[in-house]
Write a protein that holds these residues in place. Structure first.
Motif, PDB file in Angstrom:
ATOM      1  N   VAL A 115       0.832  -1.203   0.000  1.00 63.97           N
ATOM      2  CA  VAL A 115       0.000   0.000   0.000  1.00 63.97           C
ATOM      3  C   VAL A 115       0.868   1.254   0.000  1.00 63.97           C
ATOM      4  O   VAL A 115       0.571   2.238  -0.700  1.00 63.97           O
ATOM      5  CB  VAL A 115      -0.947  -0.012   1.224  1.00 63.97           C
ATOM      6  N   VAL A 116       1.948   1.226   0.761  1.00 65.37           N
ATOM      7  CA  VAL A 116       2.857   2.379   0.807  1.00 65.37           C
ATOM      8  C   VAL A 116       3.457   2.647  -0.564  1.00 65.37           C
ATOM      9  O   VAL A 116       3.494   3.792  -1.043  1.00 65.37           O
ATOM     10  CB  VAL A 116       3.973   2.139   1.849  1.00 65.37           C
TER      11      VAL A 116
ATOM     12  N   LEU B 156       1.280   6.455  -7.133  1.00 60.77           N
ATOM     13  CA  LEU B 156       0.161   7.330  -7.494  1.00 60.77           C
ATOM     14  C   LEU B 156       0.526   8.796  -7.312  1.00 60.77           C
ATOM     15  O   LEU B 156       0.133   9.658  -8.116  1.00 60.77           O
ATOM     16  CB  LEU B 156      -1.059   6.970  -6.650  1.00 60.77           C
ATOM     17  N   GLU B 157       1.283   9.086  -6.253  1.00 60.61           N
ATOM     18  CA  GLU B 157       1.727  10.467  -6.037  1.00 60.61           C
ATOM     19  C   GLU B 157       2.682  10.912  -7.134  1.00 60.61           C
ATOM     20  O   GLU B 157       2.623  12.058  -7.604  1.00 60.61           O
ATOM     21  CB  GLU B 157       2.404  10.580  -4.668  1.00 60.61           C
TER      22      GLU B 157
ATOM     23  N   ARG C  78      -8.411   0.381  -6.720  1.00 65.41           N
ATOM     24  CA  ARG C  78      -7.908   1.388  -5.795  1.00 65.41           C
ATOM     25  C   ARG C  78      -7.255   2.544  -6.547  1.00 65.41           C
ATOM     26  O   ARG C  78      -7.458   3.719  -6.215  1.00 65.41           O
ATOM     27  CB  ARG C  78      -6.907   0.738  -4.836  1.00 65.41           C
ATOM     28  N   CYS C  79      -6.477   2.209  -7.581  1.00 66.65           N
ATOM     29  CA  CYS C  79      -5.793   3.238  -8.365  1.00 66.65           C
ATOM     30  C   CYS C  79      -6.784   4.101  -9.139  1.00 66.65           C
ATOM     31  O   CYS C  79      -6.605   5.315  -9.268  1.00 66.65           O
ATOM     32  CB  CYS C  79      -4.803   2.583  -9.323  1.00 66.65           C
TER      33      CYS C  79
ATOM     34  N   GLN D 296       0.723  11.769 -10.209  1.00 64.96           N
ATOM     35  CA  GLN D 296       0.014  13.036 -10.068  1.00 64.96           C
ATOM     36  C   GLN D 296       0.956  14.228 -10.208  1.00 64.96           C
ATOM     37  O   GLN D 296       0.646  15.216 -10.884  1.00 64.96           O
ATOM     38  CB  GLN D 296      -0.702  13.085  -8.715  1.00 64.96           C
TER      39      GLN D 296
ATOM     40  N   ILE E  43       2.312   1.678  -3.492  1.00 69.24           N
ATOM     41  CA  ILE E  43       1.251   2.080  -4.435  1.00 69.24           C
ATOM     42  C   ILE E  43       0.946   3.560  -4.280  1.00 69.24           C
ATOM     43  O   ILE E  43       0.818   4.291  -5.272  1.00 69.24           O
ATOM     44  CB  ILE E  43      -0.012   1.231  -4.212  1.00 69.24           C
ATOM     45  N   ASP E  44       0.840   4.018  -3.046  1.00 67.38           N
ATOM     46  CA  ASP E  44       0.575   5.439  -2.807  1.00 67.38           C
ATOM     47  C   ASP E  44       1.709   6.308  -3.334  1.00 67.38           C
ATOM     48  O   ASP E  44       1.474   7.406  -3.869  1.00 67.38           O
ATOM     49  CB  ASP E  44       0.378   5.683  -1.313  1.00 67.38           C
ATOM     50  N   MET E  45       2.943   5.835  -3.204  1.00 74.82           N
ATOM     51  CA  MET E  45       4.089   6.584  -3.735  1.00 74.82           C
ATOM     52  C   MET E  45       4.015   6.668  -5.251  1.00 74.82           C
ATOM     53  O   MET E  45       4.285   7.729  -5.847  1.00 74.82           O
ATOM     54  CB  MET E  45       5.390   5.911  -3.303  1.00 74.82           C
TER      55      MET E  45
ATOM     56  N   ALA F 107      -8.377   6.590  -6.819  1.00 77.61           N
ATOM     57  CA  ALA F 107      -7.455   7.627  -6.372  1.00 77.61           C
ATOM     58  C   ALA F 107      -7.068   8.588  -7.490  1.00 77.61           C
ATOM     59  O   ALA F 107      -6.940   9.796  -7.276  1.00 77.61           O
ATOM     60  CB  ALA F 107      -6.200   6.988  -5.788  1.00 77.61           C
ATOM     61  N   ASN F 108      -6.853   8.054  -8.694  1.00 81.57           N
ATOM     62  CA  ASN F 108      -6.357   8.879  -9.811  1.00 81.57           C
ATOM     63  C   ASN F 108      -6.967   8.422 -11.126  1.00 81.57           C
ATOM     64  O   ASN F 108      -6.258   8.026 -12.046  1.00 81.57           O
ATOM     65  CB  ASN F 108      -4.821   8.778  -9.897  1.00 81.57           C
TER      66      ASN F 108
END
Length: 293
Positions: A29-30, A36-37, A83-84, A40, A32-34, A87-88
């Motif tokens: 999860v960490v 996605l960031e 999830r992706c 963006q 994946i969030d990185m 989020a985006n």
């Protein structure tokens, strides 16, 4: 440039971290969030790099596009794509559109380059091996090529046209690029040689699709196409309709309750319990799947 190499390596490391942390959900999860960031923050740069494949190819551009698409493909996997998208959605949708553009553009380049080289190879074989043979005695595979139907001159014209298109797709930038344009691998050394019967234009066209730089660009373009196809396939509506039943799910449910009239199911022929477990673990079971209604 060192900065570009660091940028490429960063995306590769992040992609590898997402792939290899699948068994530890907290870590995954960490990462994946990185990712996605990163999408963006650098959305414009990433999209620009992918769009560049449609009009001018360079080593760095193809390398960058390949790692971007590899990371996007990782985010499009079945277990994390929803999830992706939440989020985006806009960024992911734009990258998927770019993947389609990459497949279309690079397929034209690869098709033109490969066809040109194939025609030059056939023309060399026909001139050297079958020069004194009649039409009925010539090797049938050479006669079956559709671009040889109009004769050798027509085939050479097509080869020059395709090689010209392929050479216009890429751009030499560094000293390494220019140096590799004058070197040839052992595989294409005979094909790159000059013949007495060809013109300067034909000779230049032959060299443009057989030198090491052209071959390297094709290899990089092929890898890029493979990553782009992975993105498209994983986000295609049909991929949402295919559900693989895991070993744990299989033990807990009555599989026959899923079988309904006119339903198409995929199943593994029962050979041994050990074999099925191995196929589940290695994700190679799809090759042994049978389908029935």
């Amino acid at each position: 440039a060192p900065a570009h190499a660091i940028w490429i390596s960063s995306i590769r490391v992040l992609t590898s971290a997402m792939r290899n942390s699948s068994k530890i959900r907290e870590w995954k999860v960490v990462f994946i969030d990185m990712a996605l960031e990163l999408l963006q923050l650098y959305r414009a740069s990433l999209v620009s790099s992918l769009n560049a494949c449609a009009y001018r190819l360079t080593r760095r551009g193809l390398d960058e596009s390949s790692v971007i698409l590899e990371m996007t493909a990782e985010l499009c996997k079945r277990d994390i794509r929803d999830r992706c998208q939440r989020a985006n959605r806009d960024v992911l949708g734009e990258l998927i559109s770019c993947a389609k553009l990459v497949v279309a553009a690079l397929s034209k380049f690869l098709g033109a380059s490969g066809t040109a080289r194939e025609l030059f190879l056939y023309s060399e074989k026909l001139s050297s091996e079958t020069e004194n043979l009649g039409l009925a005695d010539r090797p049938r595979p050479l006669l079956w090529h559709p671009l040889l139907e109009d004769g050798m001159q027509g085939a050479k014209h097509e080869a020059v046209k395709f090689s010209h298109y392929a050479s216009r797709c890429y751009q030499r930038v560094s000293a390494k690029d220019f140096k590799s344009c004058s070197s040839f691998s052992r595989r294409f050394s005979s094909l790159s040689g000059a013949t007495n019967a060809e013109t300067d234009l034909e000779r230049a066209s032959r060299i443009s699709v057989t030198n090491d730089y052209a071959v390297d660009m094709e290899k990089m373009a092929s890898r890029c196409v493979g990553q782009a196809i992975s993105v498209i396939w994983r986000m295609h509506p049909t991929s949402y309709s295919f559900h693989t039943i895991s070993k744990v799910e299989r033990e807990r449910m009555d599989l026959m309750s899923l079988v309904q009239k006119d339903a198409i199911i995929g199943f593994l022929p029962f050979e041994s319990k050990d074999l099925i477990e191995i196929q589940d673990e290695t994700q190679q079971g799809f090759e042994s799947l049978c389908f029935g209604r």
